[in-house]
Design an enzyme around this catalytic site. Structure first.
Site, PDB file in Angstrom:
ATOM      1  N   ARG A  25       0.832  -1.219   0.000  1.00  0.00           N
ATOM      2  CA  ARG A  25       0.000   0.000   0.000  1.00  0.00           C
ATOM      3  C   ARG A  25       0.856   1.255   0.000  1.00  0.00           C
ATOM      4  O   ARG A  25       0.520   2.245  -0.651  1.00  0.00           O
ATOM      5  CB  ARG A  25      -0.942  -0.010   1.194  1.00  0.00           C
ATOM      6  CG  ARG A  25      -1.973  -1.104   1.032  1.00  0.00           C
ATOM      7  CD  ARG A  25      -3.068  -1.010   2.034  1.00  0.00           C
ATOM      8  NE  ARG A  25      -4.174  -1.854   1.585  1.00  0.00           N
ATOM      9  CZ  ARG A  25      -5.406  -1.751   2.027  1.00  0.00           C
ATOM     10  NH1 ARG A  25      -5.705  -0.849   2.918  1.00  0.00           N
ATOM     11  NH2 ARG A  25      -6.350  -2.542   1.575  1.00  0.00           N
ATOM     12  N   ILE A 126      10.244 -15.607  15.444  1.00  0.00           N
ATOM     13  CA  ILE A 126       9.689 -15.769  16.797  1.00  0.00           C
ATOM     14  C   ILE A 126      10.788 -15.880  17.849  1.00  0.00           C
ATOM     15  O   ILE A 126      10.536 -15.727  19.027  1.00  0.00           O
ATOM     16  CB  ILE A 126       8.736 -16.982  16.893  1.00  0.00           C
ATOM     17  CG1 ILE A 126       9.487 -18.303  16.668  1.00  0.00           C
ATOM     18  CG2 ILE A 126       7.562 -16.850  15.941  1.00  0.00           C
ATOM     19  CD1 ILE A 126       8.672 -19.522  17.097  1.00  0.00           C
ATOM     20  N   ASP A 127      12.033 -16.156  17.421  1.00  0.00           N
ATOM     21  CA  ASP A 127      13.126 -16.363  18.394  1.00  0.00           C
ATOM     22  C   ASP A 127      13.524 -15.077  19.122  1.00  0.00           C
ATOM     23  O   ASP A 127      14.135 -15.130  20.183  1.00  0.00           O
ATOM     24  CB  ASP A 127      14.363 -16.938  17.690  1.00  0.00           C
ATOM     25  CG  ASP A 127      14.055 -18.244  16.965  1.00  0.00           C
ATOM     26  OD1 ASP A 127      13.048 -18.875  17.308  1.00  0.00           O
ATOM     27  OD2 ASP A 127      14.820 -18.603  16.055  1.00  0.00           O
ATOM     28  N   ARG A 162       0.036 -33.319  38.278  1.00  0.00           N
ATOM     29  CA  ARG A 162       1.189 -33.674  37.451  1.00  0.00           C
ATOM     30  C   ARG A 162       2.133 -32.489  37.269  1.00  0.00           C
ATOM     31  O   ARG A 162       1.718 -31.330  37.372  1.00  0.00           O
ATOM     32  CB  ARG A 162       0.723 -34.113  36.056  1.00  0.00           C
ATOM     33  CG  ARG A 162       0.139 -35.502  36.051  1.00  0.00           C
ATOM     34  CD  ARG A 162      -0.452 -35.834  34.703  1.00  0.00           C
ATOM     35  NE  ARG A 162      -0.856 -37.240  34.668  1.00  0.00           N
ATOM     36  CZ  ARG A 162      -1.718 -37.742  33.815  1.00  0.00           C
ATOM     37  NH1 ARG A 162      -2.297 -36.964  32.911  1.00  0.00           N
ATOM     38  NH2 ARG A 162      -2.020 -39.033  33.839  1.00  0.00           N
ATOM     39  N   ARG A 171      15.252 -21.760  18.987  1.00  0.00           N
ATOM     40  CA  ARG A 171      16.591 -22.158  18.517  1.00  0.00           C
ATOM     41  C   ARG A 171      17.604 -22.015  19.657  1.00  0.00           C
ATOM     42  O   ARG A 171      17.438 -22.703  20.652  1.00  0.00           O
ATOM     43  CB  ARG A 171      16.978 -21.330  17.291  1.00  0.00           C
ATOM     44  CG  ARG A 171      18.014 -22.050  16.446  1.00  0.00           C
ATOM     45  CD  ARG A 171      18.221 -21.379  15.127  1.00  0.00           C
ATOM     46  NE  ARG A 171      17.230 -21.816  14.157  1.00  0.00           N
ATOM     47  CZ  ARG A 171      17.207 -21.390  12.898  1.00  0.00           C
ATOM     48  NH1 ARG A 171      18.086 -20.509  12.480  1.00  0.00           N
ATOM     49  NH2 ARG A 171      16.307 -21.835  12.068  1.00  0.00           N
ATOM     50  N   GLU A 222      13.965 -24.918  23.577  1.00  0.00           N
ATOM     51  CA  GLU A 222      14.455 -26.084  22.820  1.00  0.00           C
ATOM     52  C   GLU A 222      15.986 -26.151  22.795  1.00  0.00           C
ATOM     53  O   GLU A 222      16.556 -27.233  22.707  1.00  0.00           O
ATOM     54  CB  GLU A 222      13.886 -26.106  21.390  1.00  0.00           C
ATOM     55  CG  GLU A 222      14.304 -24.922  20.535  1.00  0.00           C
ATOM     56  CD  GLU A 222      13.765 -24.977  19.114  1.00  0.00           C
ATOM     57  OE1 GLU A 222      13.277 -26.026  18.668  1.00  0.00           O
ATOM     58  OE2 GLU A 222      13.837 -23.936  18.430  1.00  0.00           O
ATOM     59  N   GLN A 251       3.315 -22.804  17.645  1.00  0.00           N
ATOM     60  CA  GLN A 251       3.686 -21.469  18.153  1.00  0.00           C
ATOM     61  C   GLN A 251       3.834 -20.431  17.049  1.00  0.00           C
ATOM     62  O   GLN A 251       3.717 -19.237  17.278  1.00  0.00           O
ATOM     63  CB  GLN A 251       5.046 -21.541  18.885  1.00  0.00           C
ATOM     64  CG  GLN A 251       5.021 -22.354  20.140  1.00  0.00           C
ATOM     65  CD  GLN A 251       6.412 -22.821  20.542  1.00  0.00           C
ATOM     66  OE1 GLN A 251       7.105 -22.131  21.253  1.00  0.00           O
ATOM     67  NE2 GLN A 251       6.819 -23.988  20.081  1.00  0.00           N
TER      68      GLN A 251
HETATM   69  P1  ADP Z   1      15.974 -17.286   9.277  1.00  0.00           P
HETATM   70  O1  ADP Z   1      16.011 -16.181   8.306  1.00  0.00           O
HETATM   71  O2  ADP Z   1      14.595 -17.542   9.821  1.00  0.00           O
HETATM   72  O3  ADP Z   1      17.032 -17.176  10.361  1.00  0.00           O
HETATM   73  P2  ADP Z   1      17.638 -19.296   7.961  1.00  0.00           P
HETATM   74  O4  ADP Z   1      18.755 -19.181   8.923  1.00  0.00           O
HETATM   75  O5  ADP Z   1      17.263 -20.676   7.503  1.00  0.00           O
HETATM   76  O6  ADP Z   1      16.286 -18.650   8.495  1.00  0.00           O
HETATM   77  O7  ADP Z   1      18.010 -18.408   6.683  1.00  0.00           O
HETATM   78  C1  ADP Z   1      17.097 -18.274   5.608  1.00  0.00           C
HETATM   79  C2  ADP Z   1      17.849 -18.237   4.313  1.00  0.00           C
HETATM   80  O8  ADP Z   1      18.718 -17.094   4.280  1.00  0.00           O
HETATM   81  C3  ADP Z   1      18.803 -19.409   4.054  1.00  0.00           C
HETATM   82  O9  ADP Z   1      18.118 -20.549   3.585  1.00  0.00           O
HETATM   83  C4  ADP Z   1      19.707 -18.830   2.993  1.00  0.00           C
HETATM   84  O10 ADP Z   1      19.074 -18.827   1.724  1.00  0.00           O
HETATM   85  C5  ADP Z   1      19.846 -17.372   3.455  1.00  0.00           C
HETATM   86  N1  ADP Z   1      21.081 -17.205   4.223  1.00  0.00           N
HETATM   87  C6  ADP Z   1      21.337 -17.594   5.498  1.00  0.00           C
HETATM   88  N2  ADP Z   1      22.578 -17.290   5.871  1.00  0.00           N
HETATM   89  C7  ADP Z   1      23.175 -16.715   4.797  1.00  0.00           C
HETATM   90  C8  ADP Z   1      24.465 -16.183   4.523  1.00  0.00           C
HETATM   91  N3  ADP Z   1      25.457 -16.185   5.453  1.00  0.00           N
HETATM   92  N4  ADP Z   1      24.699 -15.661   3.282  1.00  0.00           N
HETATM   93  C9  ADP Z   1      23.741 -15.631   2.353  1.00  0.00           C
HETATM   94  N5  ADP Z   1      22.488 -16.129   2.543  1.00  0.00           N
HETATM   95  C10 ADP Z   1      22.204 -16.650   3.745  1.00  0.00           C
HETATM   96  O1  F6P Z   2      13.794 -19.619  13.740  1.00  0.00           O
HETATM   97  C1  F6P Z   2      12.433 -19.878  13.944  1.00  0.00           C
HETATM   98  C2  F6P Z   2      12.228 -21.328  14.321  1.00  0.00           C
HETATM   99  O2  F6P Z   2      10.844 -21.532  14.533  1.00  0.00           O
HETATM  100  C3  F6P Z   2      13.041 -21.801  15.537  1.00  0.00           C
HETATM  101  O3  F6P Z   2      12.470 -21.403  16.760  1.00  0.00           O
HETATM  102  C4  F6P Z   2      13.035 -23.289  15.310  1.00  0.00           C
HETATM  103  O4  F6P Z   2      14.152 -23.909  15.920  1.00  0.00           O
HETATM  104  C5  F6P Z   2      13.118 -23.411  13.803  1.00  0.00           C
HETATM  105  O5  F6P Z   2      12.652 -22.173  13.271  1.00  0.00           O
HETATM  106  C6  F6P Z   2      12.319 -24.538  13.215  1.00  0.00           C
HETATM  107  O6  F6P Z   2      12.588 -24.591  11.857  1.00  0.00           O
HETATM  108  P1  F6P Z   2      11.730 -25.401  10.797  1.00  0.00           P
HETATM  109  O7  F6P Z   2      10.448 -24.673  10.588  1.00  0.00           O
HETATM  110  O8  F6P Z   2      12.586 -25.418   9.568  1.00  0.00           O
HETATM  111  O9  F6P Z   2      11.486 -26.761  11.390  1.00  0.00           O
END
Ligand code: ADP
Ligand code: F6P
Length: 319
Positions: A25, A126-127, A162, A171, A222, A251
């Site tokens: 928007r 969410i972390d 309980r 994470r 976790e 969650q």
């Molecule tokens: P989140 O963004 O929730 O932390 P991920 O850690 O799985 O989830 O990262 C999401 C995506 O971001 C990865 O699958 C990858 O494509 C990209 N990514 C993560 N780390 C890097 C990095 N160091 N350099 C470039 N791309 C990255």
């Molecule tokens: O980073 C968000 C999160 O929900 C973490 O809290 C959890 O460990 C992870 O992603 C779960 O990842 P996936 O959806 O790939 O199982």
């Protein structure tokens, strides 16, 4: 700038749709075209884009998840993947990109920025482990989901006298565990940021049982250990029968709270305004209720942990 793009990447969370809607928007109001890339960096590398207009975002504000879908795309970590993405952005005439995601996705955003492509990141996980924002998108909804579940579990726990070990996500962060433990009156929050002594915990749970209390709730992050293993090691020592509930992906979904709808709307608007003003390589964030922008270089170098006051409060408000 005539055309920008937007994508959601990594773990989804509630409030992503509100953010996309606000960005769309805002862009249209500024006479900018906006394209949505499907499935995060995977869609960027394939050039899988759809034009977005007011119709595409109508009816999305109250929905959890992300209608653009999300993905984890290991291929994008490599320079070849990033070059593919860049080539697609250029051939589609996209001149700036809003990237909504967690710390991994923001690393990906920085990679594009370093290649000279204008990006603005939006913290969504969410972390709540992303620095330079008090709250990331989706955290408040996840906390409310957890509280709802724990309240339900307490009812059945007290009917059967309980103890429950309830595992929450996060994470390597104990933010969700410590804040939800405070908000639901749990006896313990076990988090990766603080060592805990299971023998001491068992002793306190035993005393609680002997006082005639009818339930005990232990919230386990976790990243702090296995729920089953912890439950097994406390089961014989505490008097209470013990059960385990792993809340898992429950969650992450559901209608976003008012806080997340508002936060997403503010983040989405500011991200587009920054791109239109020629800003790049930054992440928007919330600081003392103001929307700020911090260079992605600083964001990825930084780290965030639940503050000590919060962790102490979780301890003090326990038994
Ligand atoms: P989140 O963004 O929730 O932390 P991920 O850690 O799985 O989830 O990262 C999401 C995506 O971001 C990865 O699958 C990858 O494509 C990209 N990514 C993560 N780390 C890097 C990095 N160091 N350099 C470039 N791309 C990255
Ligand atoms: O980073 C968000 C999160 O929900 C973490 O809290 C959890 O460990 C992870 O992603 C779960 O990842 P996936 O959806 O790939 O199982």
């Amino acid at each position: 700038m005539k055309k920008i793009g937007i994508l959601t990447s990594g773990g989804d969370c509630s409030g992503m749709n509100a953010t996309i809607r606000s960005a769309v928007r805002t862009a249209l109001r500024m006479d900018l075209e906006i394209a949505g890339f499907r499935k995060g960096y995977a869609g960027l590398m394939k050039g899988d884009a759809v034009p977005l207009d007011t119709k595409s975002v109508s009816g999305t504000l109250h929905r959890g998840g992300t209608f653009l879908q999300s993905a984890r795309s290991p291929e994008f970590r490599a320079p070849e993947g990033q070059q593919k993405a860049l080539a697609n952005l250029r051939s589609l005439g996209v001149e700036g990109l809003v990237i909504i995601g967690g710390d991994g996705s923001l690393n990906g955003a920085l990679a594009l920025d370093r290649l000279g492509f204008p990006v603005i990141g939006i913290p969504a996980s969410i972390d709540n482990d992303i620095p330079f924002t008090d709250m990331a998108l989706g955290v408040d909804t996840a906390l409310n989901n957890i509280i709802y579940a724990v309240d339900c579990i307490k009812d059945t726990a007290s009917s059967h006298a309980r103890a429950f070990v309830i595992e929450v996500m996060g994470r390597n962060s104990g933010y969700l565990a410590s804040v939800s433990a405070i908000a639901c009156g749990a006896e313990f929050a076990l988090v990766p940021e603080r060592e805990f002594d299971l023998a001491e915990i068992c002793q306190q749970l035993r005393a609680r049982y002997e006082e005639g209390r009818d339930n005990a709730i232990i919230i386990l992050a976790e990243g702090a250990g296995g729920a089953r293993q912890i439950a097994d090691s406390i089961k014989d020592a505490i008097g209470f029968e013990t059960r385990v509930t792993v809340l898992g992906h429950y969650q992450r979904g559901g209608a976003p709270t008012v806080f997340d709808r508002l936060l997403g709307s503010r983040f989405g608007k500011r991200a587009v305004e920054l791109l239109a003003q020629g800003e790049q390589g930054k992440m928007v964030g919330l600081a003392c209720n103001e929307i700020i922008a911090t260079p992605l270089e600083e964001v990825v170098k930084g780290s965030k942990r639940p503050d000590d006051d919060m962790l102490r409060m979780a301890e003090v408000l326990g038994i």
